[in-house]
Design a protein around this motif. Sequence first.
Motif, PDB file in Angstrom:
ATOM      1  N   PHE A   1      -5.777 -10.935  11.968  1.00 18.27           N
ATOM      2  CA  PHE A   1      -5.248 -11.203  10.620  1.00 18.27           C
ATOM      3  C   PHE A   1      -5.735 -10.178   9.604  1.00 18.27           C
ATOM      4  N   CYS A   2      -6.988  -9.746   9.738  1.00 18.26           N
ATOM      5  CA  CYS A   2      -7.467  -8.679   8.831  1.00 18.26           C
ATOM      6  C   CYS A   2      -6.595  -7.438   9.006  1.00 18.26           C
ATOM      7  N   GLY A   3      -6.345  -7.072  10.269  1.00 16.16           N
ATOM      8  CA  GLY A   3      -5.519  -5.889  10.548  1.00 16.16           C
ATOM      9  C   GLY A   3      -4.141  -6.023   9.944  1.00 16.16           C
ATOM     10  N   ILE A   4      -3.517  -7.186  10.149  1.00 16.26           N
ATOM     11  CA  ILE A   4      -2.150  -7.372   9.654  1.00 16.26           C
ATOM     12  C   ILE A   4      -2.113  -7.409   8.128  1.00 16.26           C
ATOM     13  N   MET A   5      -3.058  -8.131   7.526  1.00 20.96           N
ATOM     14  CA  MET A   5      -3.072  -8.218   6.055  1.00 20.96           C
ATOM     15  C   MET A   5      -3.346  -6.853   5.414  1.00 20.96           C
ATOM     16  N   VAL A   6      -4.290  -6.129   5.987  1.00 22.47           N
ATOM     17  CA  VAL A   6      -4.619  -4.805   5.418  1.00 22.47           C
ATOM     18  C   VAL A   6      -3.478  -3.813   5.691  1.00 22.47           C
ATOM     19  N   ALA A   7      -2.798  -3.974   6.823  1.00 28.11           N
ATOM     20  CA  ALA A   7      -1.632  -3.108   7.095  1.00 28.11           C
ATOM     21  C   ALA A   7      -0.558  -3.336   6.039  1.00 28.11           C
ATOM     22  N   GLY A   8      -0.319  -4.606   5.706  1.00 30.54           N
ATOM     23  CA  GLY A   8       0.701  -4.935   4.705  1.00 30.54           C
ATOM     24  C   GLY A   8       0.320  -4.486   3.314  1.00 30.54           C
ATOM     25  N   ARG A   9      -0.964  -4.525   3.005  1.00 28.88           N
ATOM     26  CA  ARG A   9      -1.384  -4.166   1.644  1.00 28.88           C
ATOM     27  C   ARG A   9      -1.755  -2.674   1.546  1.00 28.88           C
ATOM     28  N   ALA A  10      -2.785  -2.272   2.288  1.00 28.91           N
ATOM     29  CA  ALA A  10      -3.291  -0.906   2.133  1.00 28.91           C
ATOM     30  C   ALA A  10      -2.536   0.110   2.997  1.00 28.91           C
ATOM     31  N   GLY A  11      -2.167  -0.274   4.235  1.00 26.81           N
ATOM     32  CA  GLY A  11      -1.457   0.669   5.107  1.00 26.81           C
ATOM     33  C   GLY A  11      -0.137   1.091   4.495  1.00 26.81           C
ATOM     34  N   ALA A  12       0.571   0.090   3.935  1.00 23.51           N
ATOM     35  CA  ALA A  12       1.852   0.387   3.279  1.00 23.51           C
ATOM     36  C   ALA A  12       1.634   1.293   2.065  1.00 23.51           C
ATOM     37  N   ALA A  13       0.590   1.001   1.301  1.00 23.73           N
ATOM     38  CA  ALA A  13       0.312   1.806   0.097  1.00 23.73           C
ATOM     39  C   ALA A  13      -0.069   3.240   0.468  1.00 23.73           C
ATOM     40  N   ILE A  14      -0.842   3.383   1.538  1.00 22.09           N
ATOM     41  CA  ILE A  14      -1.229   4.739   1.988  1.00 22.09           C
ATOM     42  C   ILE A  14       0.022   5.524   2.391  1.00 22.09           C
ATOM     43  N   ALA A  15       0.892   4.870   3.176  1.00 27.94           N
ATOM     44  CA  ALA A  15       2.121   5.552   3.622  1.00 27.94           C
ATOM     45  C   ALA A  15       2.991   5.931   2.425  1.00 27.94           C
ATOM     46  N   ALA A  16       3.143   5.002   1.474  1.00 30.78           N
ATOM     47  CA  ALA A  16       3.995   5.273   0.305  1.00 30.78           C
ATOM     48  C   ALA A  16       3.408   6.399  -0.556  1.00 30.78           C
ATOM     49  N   GLU A  17       2.094   6.371  -0.744  1.00 32.02           N
ATOM     50  CA  GLU A  17       1.452   7.399  -1.580  1.00 32.02           C
ATOM     51  C   GLU A  17       1.613   8.794  -0.964  1.00 32.02           C
ATOM     52  N   ILE A  18       1.338   8.884   0.339  1.00 32.16           N
ATOM     53  CA  ILE A  18       1.412  10.206   0.986  1.00 32.16           C
ATOM     54  C   ILE A  18       2.867  10.667   1.102  1.00 32.16           C
ATOM     55  N   ALA A  19       3.788   9.712   1.373  1.00 31.65           N
ATOM     56  CA  ALA A  19       5.207  10.086   1.436  1.00 31.65           C
ATOM     57  C   ALA A  19       5.689  10.588   0.073  1.00 31.65           C
ATOM     58  N   THR A  20       5.222   9.946  -1.005  1.00 31.48           N
ATOM     59  CA  THR A  20       5.588  10.402  -2.354  1.00 31.48           C
ATOM     60  C   THR A  20       5.043  11.808  -2.605  1.00 31.48           C
ATOM     61  N   MET A  21       3.825  12.042  -2.123  1.00 36.30           N
ATOM     62  CA  MET A  21       3.246  13.394  -2.248  1.00 36.30           C
ATOM     63  C   MET A  21       4.091  14.406  -1.482  1.00 36.30           C
ATOM     64  N   ARG A  22       4.624  13.983  -0.338  1.00 26.27           N
ATOM     65  CA  ARG A  22       5.483  14.873   0.449  1.00 26.27           C
ATOM     66  C   ARG A  22       6.780  15.176  -0.307  1.00 26.27           C
ATOM     67  N   VAL A  23       7.425  14.103  -0.834  1.00 26.25           N
ATOM     68  CA  VAL A  23       8.717  14.254  -1.513  1.00 26.25           C
ATOM     69  C   VAL A  23       8.570  15.116  -2.770  1.00 26.25           C
ATOM     70  N   THR A  24       7.475  14.930  -3.495  1.00 29.00           N
ATOM     71  CA  THR A  24       7.283  15.668  -4.757  1.00 29.00           C
ATOM     72  C   THR A  24       6.568  17.011  -4.539  1.00 29.00           C
ATOM     73  N   GLU A  25       6.483  17.437  -3.296  1.00 35.94           N
ATOM     74  CA  GLU A  25       5.934  18.751  -2.908  1.00 35.94           C
ATOM     75  C   GLU A  25       4.441  18.897  -3.214  1.00 35.94           C
ATOM     76  N   GLN A  26       3.758  17.771  -3.448  1.00 32.27           N
ATOM     77  CA  GLN A  26       2.314  17.859  -3.718  1.00 32.27           C
ATOM     78  C   GLN A  26       1.548  18.304  -2.472  1.00 32.27           C
ATOM     79  N   ILE A  27       2.051  17.919  -1.283  1.00 28.55           N
ATOM     80  CA  ILE A  27       1.365  18.330  -0.046  1.00 28.55           C
ATOM     81  C   ILE A  27       1.548  19.831   0.174  1.00 28.55           C
ATOM     82  N   ASP A  28       2.785  20.315  -0.106  1.00 27.45           N
ATOM     83  CA  ASP A  28       3.026  21.762  -0.020  1.00 27.45           C
ATOM     84  C   ASP A  28       2.136  22.511  -1.017  1.00 27.45           C
ATOM     85  N   ALA A  29       2.015  21.938  -2.221  1.00 27.45           N
ATOM     86  CA  ALA A  29       1.189  22.586  -3.249  1.00 27.45           C
ATOM     87  C   ALA A  29      -0.268  22.658  -2.786  1.00 27.45           C
ATOM     88  N   MET A  30      -0.730  21.592  -2.145  1.00 25.33           N
ATOM     89  CA  MET A  30      -2.115  21.572  -1.649  1.00 25.33           C
ATOM     90  C   MET A  30      -2.328  22.650  -0.593  1.00 25.33           C
TER      91      MET A  30
END
Lengths: 261, 236
Positions: free
Chosen positions: B73-102
Amino acid sequence: MTQATSSYTDDIAIRVRGLKKSFGSFHIHNGIDLDIPVGKVTYIMGGSGCGKSLLLKQIMGFISPDVGTIDIFGERMDATNFQKLKHIRRHLGILFQNGALFDSLSVYDNVAFSLKERLDLSKSETDARVESLLKSVGLAMVHATKAPSELSGGQRKRVALARAVAMKPKIMMYDEPTTGLDPVTTMMVTNLIRDISEEHKLTTIVISHDTHVVFSVAENIAFLKDGKVRYVGPPRGVFEVEDADVEEFFVLETRYKEEKK
Amino acid sequence: MAGMKQIHRRGHIFLQQFDFIGVQSLTVITFSAIFIGAVMAFQTYIPLHQFGMESFLGPSVGIALTRELAPVFCGIMVAGRAGAAIAAEIATMRVTEQIDAMEALGTDPHDYIMAPRILAGTLVLPLLCIYFILIGCFAGWAIGTLVLECDGAVYWQQLGWAVDFTDVWQGLAKAVIFGFFVSSLGCFYGYNAGNSAESVGVATNKAVVATILLILFSDYILTAYLPYDPSNLILH
């Protein structure tokens, strides 16, 4: 580590040879040959989808070409080797279309990013460098604590420019720097490109549609069409070349912009 | 000196992520643990009562939480809360070229963005798991004594007797592995997102679904094959 090319000469900053790139059945580049001269402002122009930004991304090593080579100051670009890329990228700076500022960092931390990552500077030295960089793009230190979301489009581009030139690159590249900006800000950004190029004696590459500003800033123009370079040379030469596509792009675009004014 | 500064900078990002993945998940973990512990007490009480074995309520709740429910349950709850947020944050960095800039600024995104997140996720989940077990056991005790009228002292005495080091080791080993899955899959799908706004949603969705499925699948493998005694890992 790096491979020198036999045809490299000191007056060429970037040499592109036989570049081909396809995405599925779409052939974007069909054999691009281009030399970017050292210390000059080169505009790479062409219609939408002709692969201007893709060329820039290949020069930066973000995307590998299917065929062909890119040499930067005689060193062969290899997008598969990060350490080699890092070595070559020390020459390169880039301003992305929307600035690409790090959202989670302040203006100060954005500008200081590479200074902190790559140099061993004290806090006071970093502060002084950031202040000087912001001043060179026309921004005061009062903006340093702001988040990128608090800045206007023009200010974001200026901060991104300050960040890009922080490590004193020899080549500065701009991906459509004036897209989406009002005429006043467009002029300001264009003047900034010219000033930064002169001040730092940079080799400058600008990707742009804007034929209006190109004749006042560019020293060299490369025109892309159908995946090939159709014209390279001084800006005024575009009106003398016997190529219907080149003529259509520059004459009609210039006429359209003047009518719009 | 430069190396120390860089470790300090990465350490700062690690602590930020430790706070984000761990501390900021405490609310959702607390509520999950309360309800899971309470339901476990109710569900196990019924068959135990039929056989007159109410004194085994503590061990049932404790072992189920420690070995299985807390890490999953810890794994599933943290996946839904933090795992999703990590994926969204990094994907946004990819879309807005922040990863390329880095990358253009000479910094490896794997080192700057991913490593601190994966390390934080791997280390924080066992701690959340321990917290989940404690809260879940207290919830089971509360239901057992206040609703089901069991003896609270017997509950704790039997729980302490039944739950031993091997149960804790298995639960925490699972939590470490699930923590690694949550953070690394979040980073993986975010980093490999496309260049459109839609790809942020797709990356987030893929990260959560893949993480939950991998947690459930690996839970079965770990339950079946993880040695009961950790020293067997070394012996084998």
